[in-house]
Scaffold this motif. Structure first.
Motif, PDB file in Angstrom:
ATOM      1  N   VAL A   1       0.824  -1.208   0.000  1.00  0.00           N
ATOM      2  CA  VAL A   1       0.000   0.000   0.000  1.00  0.00           C
ATOM      3  C   VAL A   1       0.860   1.261   0.000  1.00  0.00           C
ATOM      4  O   VAL A   1       0.560   2.234  -0.703  1.00  0.00           O
ATOM      5  CB  VAL A   1      -0.946   0.002   1.219  1.00  0.00           C
ATOM      6  N   LEU A   2       1.933   1.257   0.765  1.00  0.00           N
ATOM      7  CA  LEU A   2       2.766   2.454   0.883  1.00  0.00           C
ATOM      8  C   LEU A   2       3.745   2.607  -0.269  1.00  0.00           C
ATOM      9  O   LEU A   2       4.485   3.594  -0.322  1.00  0.00           O
ATOM     10  CB  LEU A   2       3.529   2.435   2.213  1.00  0.00           C
ATOM     11  N   ALA A   3       3.753   1.634  -1.202  1.00  0.00           N
ATOM     12  CA  ALA A   3       4.627   1.741  -2.372  1.00  0.00           C
ATOM     13  C   ALA A   3       3.956   2.482  -3.523  1.00  0.00           C
ATOM     14  O   ALA A   3       4.604   2.852  -4.497  1.00  0.00           O
ATOM     15  CB  ALA A   3       5.050   0.344  -2.838  1.00  0.00           C
ATOM     16  N   GLY A   4       2.672   2.683  -3.434  1.00  0.00           N
ATOM     17  CA  GLY A   4       1.920   3.351  -4.494  1.00  0.00           C
ATOM     18  C   GLY A   4       0.432   3.122  -4.299  1.00  0.00           C
ATOM     19  O   GLY A   4       0.010   2.513  -3.317  1.00  0.00           O
ATOM     20  N   ALA A   5      -0.338   3.595  -5.252  1.00  0.00           N
ATOM     21  CA  ALA A   5      -1.795   3.492  -5.137  1.00  0.00           C
ATOM     22  C   ALA A   5      -2.342   2.200  -5.732  1.00  0.00           C
ATOM     23  O   ALA A   5      -3.568   2.012  -5.772  1.00  0.00           O
ATOM     24  CB  ALA A   5      -2.457   4.696  -5.809  1.00  0.00           C
ATOM     25  N   ASP A   6      -1.466   1.307  -6.155  1.00  0.00           N
ATOM     26  CA  ASP A   6      -1.916   0.079  -6.826  1.00  0.00           C
ATOM     27  C   ASP A   6      -2.902  -0.720  -5.983  1.00  0.00           C
ATOM     28  O   ASP A   6      -3.988  -1.106  -6.446  1.00  0.00           O
ATOM     29  CB  ASP A   6      -0.708  -0.815  -7.143  1.00  0.00           C
ATOM     30  N   ALA A   7      -2.514  -0.994  -4.732  1.00  0.00           N
ATOM     31  CA  ALA A   7      -3.364  -1.813  -3.870  1.00  0.00           C
ATOM     32  C   ALA A   7      -4.689  -1.125  -3.582  1.00  0.00           C
ATOM     33  O   ALA A   7      -5.737  -1.791  -3.507  1.00  0.00           O
ATOM     34  CB  ALA A   7      -2.630  -2.106  -2.562  1.00  0.00           C
ATOM     35  N   LEU A   8      -4.693   0.192  -3.428  1.00  0.00           N
ATOM     36  CA  LEU A   8      -5.937   0.920  -3.149  1.00  0.00           C
ATOM     37  C   LEU A   8      -6.878   0.838  -4.340  1.00  0.00           C
ATOM     38  O   LEU A   8      -8.098   0.695  -4.172  1.00  0.00           O
ATOM     39  CB  LEU A   8      -5.620   2.382  -2.817  1.00  0.00           C
ATOM     40  N   VAL A   9      -6.325   0.938  -5.533  1.00  0.00           N
ATOM     41  CA  VAL A   9      -7.143   0.838  -6.755  1.00  0.00           C
ATOM     42  C   VAL A   9      -7.765  -0.547  -6.857  1.00  0.00           C
ATOM     43  O   VAL A   9      -8.957  -0.695  -7.155  1.00  0.00           O
ATOM     44  CB  VAL A   9      -6.279   1.150  -7.989  1.00  0.00           C
ATOM     45  N   MET A  10      -6.960  -1.598  -6.588  1.00  0.00           N
ATOM     46  CA  MET A  10      -7.465  -2.957  -6.704  1.00  0.00           C
ATOM     47  C   MET A  10      -8.460  -3.289  -5.595  1.00  0.00           C
ATOM     48  O   MET A  10      -9.433  -4.011  -5.809  1.00  0.00           O
ATOM     49  CB  MET A  10      -6.299  -3.950  -6.661  1.00  0.00           C
ATOM     50  N   ALA A  11      -8.224  -2.751  -4.393  1.00  0.00           N
ATOM     51  CA  ALA A  11      -9.102  -3.072  -3.264  1.00  0.00           C
ATOM     52  C   ALA A  11     -10.520  -2.600  -3.504  1.00  0.00           C
ATOM     53  O   ALA A  11     -11.475  -3.206  -2.979  1.00  0.00           O
ATOM     54  CB  ALA A  11      -8.543  -2.433  -1.990  1.00  0.00           C
ATOM     55  N   ARG A  12     -10.688  -1.552  -4.274  1.00  0.00           N
ATOM     56  CA  ARG A  12     -12.049  -1.049  -4.568  1.00  0.00           C
ATOM     57  C   ARG A  12     -12.800  -1.957  -5.534  1.00  0.00           C
ATOM     58  O   ARG A  12     -14.026  -1.874  -5.639  1.00  0.00           O
ATOM     59  CB  ARG A  12     -11.966   0.360  -5.154  1.00  0.00           C
ATOM     60  N   GLN A  13     -12.072  -2.813  -6.241  1.00  0.00           N
ATOM     61  CA  GLN A  13     -12.702  -3.590  -7.308  1.00  0.00           C
ATOM     62  C   GLN A  13     -12.965  -5.048  -6.927  1.00  0.00           C
ATOM     63  O   GLN A  13     -13.503  -5.804  -7.741  1.00  0.00           O
ATOM     64  CB  GLN A  13     -11.818  -3.557  -8.565  1.00  0.00           C
ATOM     65  N   VAL A  14     -12.573  -5.437  -5.701  1.00  0.00           N
ATOM     66  CA  VAL A  14     -12.725  -6.836  -5.289  1.00  0.00           C
ATOM     67  C   VAL A  14     -13.643  -6.926  -4.080  1.00  0.00           C
ATOM     68  O   VAL A  14     -14.039  -5.920  -3.493  1.00  0.00           O
ATOM     69  CB  VAL A  14     -11.355  -7.468  -4.974  1.00  0.00           C
ATOM     70  N   ASP A  15     -13.965  -8.161  -3.723  1.00  0.00           N
ATOM     71  CA  ASP A  15     -14.876  -8.379  -2.598  1.00  0.00           C
ATOM     72  C   ASP A  15     -14.202  -8.144  -1.248  1.00  0.00           C
ATOM     73  O   ASP A  15     -14.849  -7.671  -0.310  1.00  0.00           O
ATOM     74  CB  ASP A  15     -15.418  -9.818  -2.642  1.00  0.00           C
ATOM     75  N   SER A  16     -12.923  -8.514  -1.158  1.00  0.00           N
ATOM     76  CA  SER A  16     -12.286  -8.462   0.153  1.00  0.00           C
ATOM     77  C   SER A  16     -10.791  -8.196   0.021  1.00  0.00           C
ATOM     78  O   SER A  16     -10.195  -8.436  -1.041  1.00  0.00           O
ATOM     79  CB  SER A  16     -12.515  -9.784   0.896  1.00  0.00           C
ATOM     80  N   THR A  17     -10.213  -7.694   1.120  1.00  0.00           N
ATOM     81  CA  THR A  17      -8.775  -7.397   1.167  1.00  0.00           C
ATOM     82  C   THR A  17      -8.209  -7.933   2.474  1.00  0.00           C
ATOM     83  O   THR A  17      -8.832  -7.791   3.533  1.00  0.00           O
ATOM     84  CB  THR A  17      -8.521  -5.880   1.097  1.00  0.00           C
TER      85      THR A  17
END
Length: 473
Positions: free
Chosen positions: A388-404
């Protein structure tokens, strides 16, 4: 709030000391032994005491005796001062042929008067026990002579004050300094206190998340399961493949069970695995989770969406040059890119070539379409992303899936980093199923079994991740 914080701080300090009790014990033992050893290097000092009794020679009636006693008691401070004067000490020095001078004698001795008495104690300390007793007795004799000389005289010219030795000094049997037993005890106490202070101070300076209890106190997010430290190996494959019967693989299967019950109220067909910082083991956990879910017969797709430092292709010894970026950029159907794992229901979609703009690709409409497409085809889609702290990649993906799920390595992540990660995911409207401590030391399985039992007790709905997995187990 302040009371709660103080209570947590005290509880944390106690927990730190209890966890490192052996260091505290070792420090106490070393402190005691060290103090005892130092005491043995110090030349011992022996003390001897001569006690004198003072009274008036005149007076026969009870009233005269009482008045005389009061007078004598009032003069005791003067007699004590007289005992350290040159009138008393010069004759003693002459008896030692000048080997002990008046100043030296004064340094060796001390004079005390027990409260409300007419008794005076001459105490002398020396490294020679016989010399201490000899000096104390000679000072006492010299004081008696001096009192006869300076005290008021009666009509016959005799001194009205009488001083008598009631307890002569004897050579000491035991040394009074240093007190080895006392020094050892004080050294042990000092070692204990210093060790506790060092541990507590170091704990509060250390901002890493050190334990599961610290993790619970820091966040309100549930802990799904702890993944045991994977054994080192030159084999890059997930531990669930190279050591399927090992303890580490068993801990991943407990994670599989925890996810099933955690998803009872929230259907999970797609899940993002991320972490706060690099090297917390999220890729390994994602790969092993995909493998153990596929063991149940469920159709599983593992997607490497870590477009910064991809690792999935390496772990499965697959060609990573084509994969997710190929699907997103070249619009190639994912079915022609997916690489099946032989003898399993697991499919792998590597990252493909590393792009210069990973966030733009992951938040594109094509990525959203791909997720919807694969979720419809597979029982579970496991997506590995960048921290998460390396970029916005994980935040973008977390919005598109059921769970994190968030991987937590106690040795890597700091409290502030983990807090920032969870806050960022919450702001992105991500559904966080829980935290997964990774790389923990091997421990009794009963601890995780108790956690599983608690999850089951509070869960009444039928698990929904994945359907075939539920039936197989």
């Amino acid at each position: 709030m302040s009371t709660t914080t103080n209570t947590m701080s005290i509880a944390r300090a106690i927990a730190v000391i209890r966890k490192r009790w052996y260091l505290v014990l070792a420090a106490a033992i070393l402190g005691g032994v060290g103090a005892f050893a130092v005491s043995n290097t110090v030349t011992p000092t022996y003390h001897s005491t001569a006690s004198l009794y003072f009274s008036l020679r005149t007076g026969s009636s009870g009233s005269d005796i009482n008045q005389g006693s009061a007078y004598t008691q009032a003069q005791m401070l003067s007699f004590a001062r007289l005992a350290t004067s040159s009138v008393v000490l010069d004759p003693v020095s002459e008896q030692f042929d000048g080997e002990l001078t008046e100043p030296q004698l004064r340094r060796l001795m001390s004079v005390t008067i027990p409260q409300s008495t007419v008794i005076l104690d001459v105490r002398v300390g020396s490294t020679d026990r016989r010399l201490a007793a000899l000096v104390a007795n000679r000072v006492a004799d010299s004081l008696i002579t001096a009192v006869d000389e300076v005290a008021p005289a009666d009509a016959d010219g005799n001194s009205t004050v009488s001083a008598t030795v009631i307890e002569p000094a004897e050579p000491a049997i035991f040394q009074t300094f240093p007190n080895k037993q006392q020094d050892a005890l004080l050294g042990a106490i000092a070692g204990f206190i210093l060790a506790c202070a060092a541990l507590v101070f170091g704990s509060f300076l250390d901002t890493r998340v050190r334990s599961e209890s610290a993790l619970k106190s820091l966040t309100g997010v549930p802990i799904l399961a702890s993944i045991e430290r994977f054994p080192k190996s030159s084999d890059p494959r997930p531990v669930a493949l190279r050591q399927p019967d090992g303890r580490a693989a068993a801990s991943v299967r407990r994670l599989r069970s925890a996810l099933r019950f955690a998803s009872a109220s929230h259907e999970t067909r797609s899940i993002v695995v991320t972490s706060s910082v690099h090297f917390e083991g999220k890729s390994s956990v994602a790969a092993n989770l995909a493998v153990v879910v596929a063991e149940t017969g469920a159709r599983v797709l593992l997607i490497d969406a870590n477009l910064r430092t991809p690792r999935v292709a390496e772990m499965f010894s697959r060609d990573g040059s084509v994969g997710l970026t190929t699907v997103l950029v070249d619009s190639v159907p994912f079915r022609s890119i997916v690489q099946p794992w032989a003898g399993s229901t697991l499919d792998i979609l590597p990252s493909g070539e590393v792009p210069p703009n990973p966030v733009e690709l992951l938040e594109s409409a094509r990525m959203s379409d791909l997720i919807r497409e694969v979720v419809a085809e597979y029982d579970l889609v496991v997506i590995d992303t960048a921290p998460v702290l390396a970029g916005a990649d994980a935040l973008v993906m977390a919005r598109q899936v059921d769970s994190t799920v968030v991987i937590v390595d106690y040795k890597r992540v700091r409290r502030a980093q983990l807090t920032t990660t969870l806050e960022a995911l919450e702001r992105s409207d991500a559904h966080i199923s829980g935290l997964i401590p990774n790389g923990v030391k091997a421990r009794a399985r009963a601890m995780d079994d108790r956690r599983d039992a608690e999850v089951k007790k509070h869960t009444s709905a039928r698990p929904k991740i994945p359907a075939s997995s539920a039936a197989a187990e």
